[in-house]
Design an enzyme around this catalytic site. Sequence first.
Site, PDB file in Angstrom:
ATOM      1  N   ARG A 127      47.594  36.814  32.932  1.00 48.74           N
ATOM      2  CA  ARG A 127      48.504  37.529  33.837  1.00 48.74           C
ATOM      3  C   ARG A 127      47.903  37.636  35.240  1.00 48.74           C
ATOM      4  O   ARG A 127      46.717  37.870  35.402  1.00 48.74           O
ATOM      5  CB  ARG A 127      48.746  38.935  33.264  1.00 48.74           C
ATOM      6  CG  ARG A 127      49.720  39.747  34.054  1.00 48.74           C
ATOM      7  CD  ARG A 127      50.286  40.832  33.192  1.00 48.74           C
ATOM      8  NE  ARG A 127      49.411  41.997  33.079  1.00 48.74           N
ATOM      9  CZ  ARG A 127      49.812  43.138  32.534  1.00 48.74           C
ATOM     10  NH1 ARG A 127      51.029  43.272  32.045  1.00 48.74           N
ATOM     11  NH2 ARG A 127      48.979  44.150  32.451  1.00 48.74           N
ATOM     12  N   ARG A 160      44.173  41.687  37.444  1.00 45.94           N
ATOM     13  CA  ARG A 160      43.789  43.102  37.396  1.00 45.94           C
ATOM     14  C   ARG A 160      42.463  43.224  36.662  1.00 45.94           C
ATOM     15  O   ARG A 160      42.252  42.561  35.663  1.00 45.94           O
ATOM     16  CB  ARG A 160      44.858  43.903  36.632  1.00 45.94           C
ATOM     17  CG  ARG A 160      46.034  44.280  37.467  1.00 45.94           C
ATOM     18  CD  ARG A 160      47.174  44.816  36.642  1.00 45.94           C
ATOM     19  NE  ARG A 160      46.807  45.793  35.617  1.00 45.94           N
ATOM     20  CZ  ARG A 160      47.703  46.427  34.853  1.00 45.94           C
ATOM     21  NH1 ARG A 160      48.992  46.204  35.010  1.00 45.94           N
ATOM     22  NH2 ARG A 160      47.320  47.298  33.948  1.00 45.94           N
ATOM     23  N   ARG A 171      41.903  48.739  25.722  1.00 42.98           N
ATOM     24  CA  ARG A 171      43.273  49.215  25.990  1.00 42.98           C
ATOM     25  C   ARG A 171      44.116  49.156  24.718  1.00 42.98           C
ATOM     26  O   ARG A 171      44.932  50.038  24.463  1.00 42.98           O
ATOM     27  CB  ARG A 171      43.915  48.390  27.118  1.00 42.98           C
ATOM     28  CG  ARG A 171      43.292  48.692  28.479  1.00 42.98           C
ATOM     29  CD  ARG A 171      43.720  47.695  29.523  1.00 42.98           C
ATOM     30  NE  ARG A 171      45.106  47.831  29.899  1.00 42.98           N
ATOM     31  CZ  ARG A 171      45.824  46.863  30.482  1.00 42.98           C
ATOM     32  NH1 ARG A 171      45.272  45.686  30.732  1.00 42.98           N
ATOM     33  NH2 ARG A 171      47.067  47.068  30.825  1.00 42.98           N
TER      34      ARG A 171
END
Length: 214
Positions: A127, A160, A171
């Site tokens: 991503r 990120r 996460r």
Amino acid sequence: MITVLFGPPGSGKGTQAKLLVEKTFLPQLSTGDMLRTAIGHETSLGKKAKIYMDKGALVPDEVVIELIRERIGARDCQKGFFLDGFPRTLAQAEALDVMLTGVGKNVGSAVLFQIDDSELVGRLSGRRTCLKCHSMYHINTNKPKKPGICDKCNSVLAQRDDDKAVVVQNRLKVYHEQTSPLIDYYKSQNKLVTINAALPSELVFKFLVQALGA
Ligand code: AMP
């Protein structure tokens, strides 16, 4: 229409929230985007939040609850909104219910984006996110027209820090431990809608629109 979108990181909540905004003109309230904006502006809240986010941990409940409390009072939220990434704990869900009840409103539906962890690692590691408008791309499945540049605002795309492999594992663990209890919370309120988030994005959107009557 007040809708909660929740699911593990990388399950596509943010992408679908943006599509729902285009269709309904209701705003997307993303606590992750709000926190990243605070980090970008180097505010004291941003500096505090960064310590948690860099580790893949949750920012303390009271911080995000206050962000949402301030935001939902705004004029553009009066007809409803899509909550993207909030609530993420039972304490946040309860605080949200209390704040909405206080103004005579309530959550209409809570949509669970269901997908196996094994799918998510590849999605998150590829991503790329626009540093300015937070639009999302993927190095294989959703490439920008110009490599490394956002189609929408021409700003630079970056990975990120919390999409890097070692943080992603944490996460996912945090999601299973702290956020998945929301499934039973919204089920018991008869508000849970489950979407198969492993499907292609267009199909997920189609089912979402049907389920929400958006
Ligand atoms: P997201 O962009 O929704 O994936 O969020 C990125 C990170 O921001 C999360 O891993 C948390 O560190 C933090 N964050 C976002 N929303 C919340 C929330 N509702 N509660 C606590 N931390 C949050």
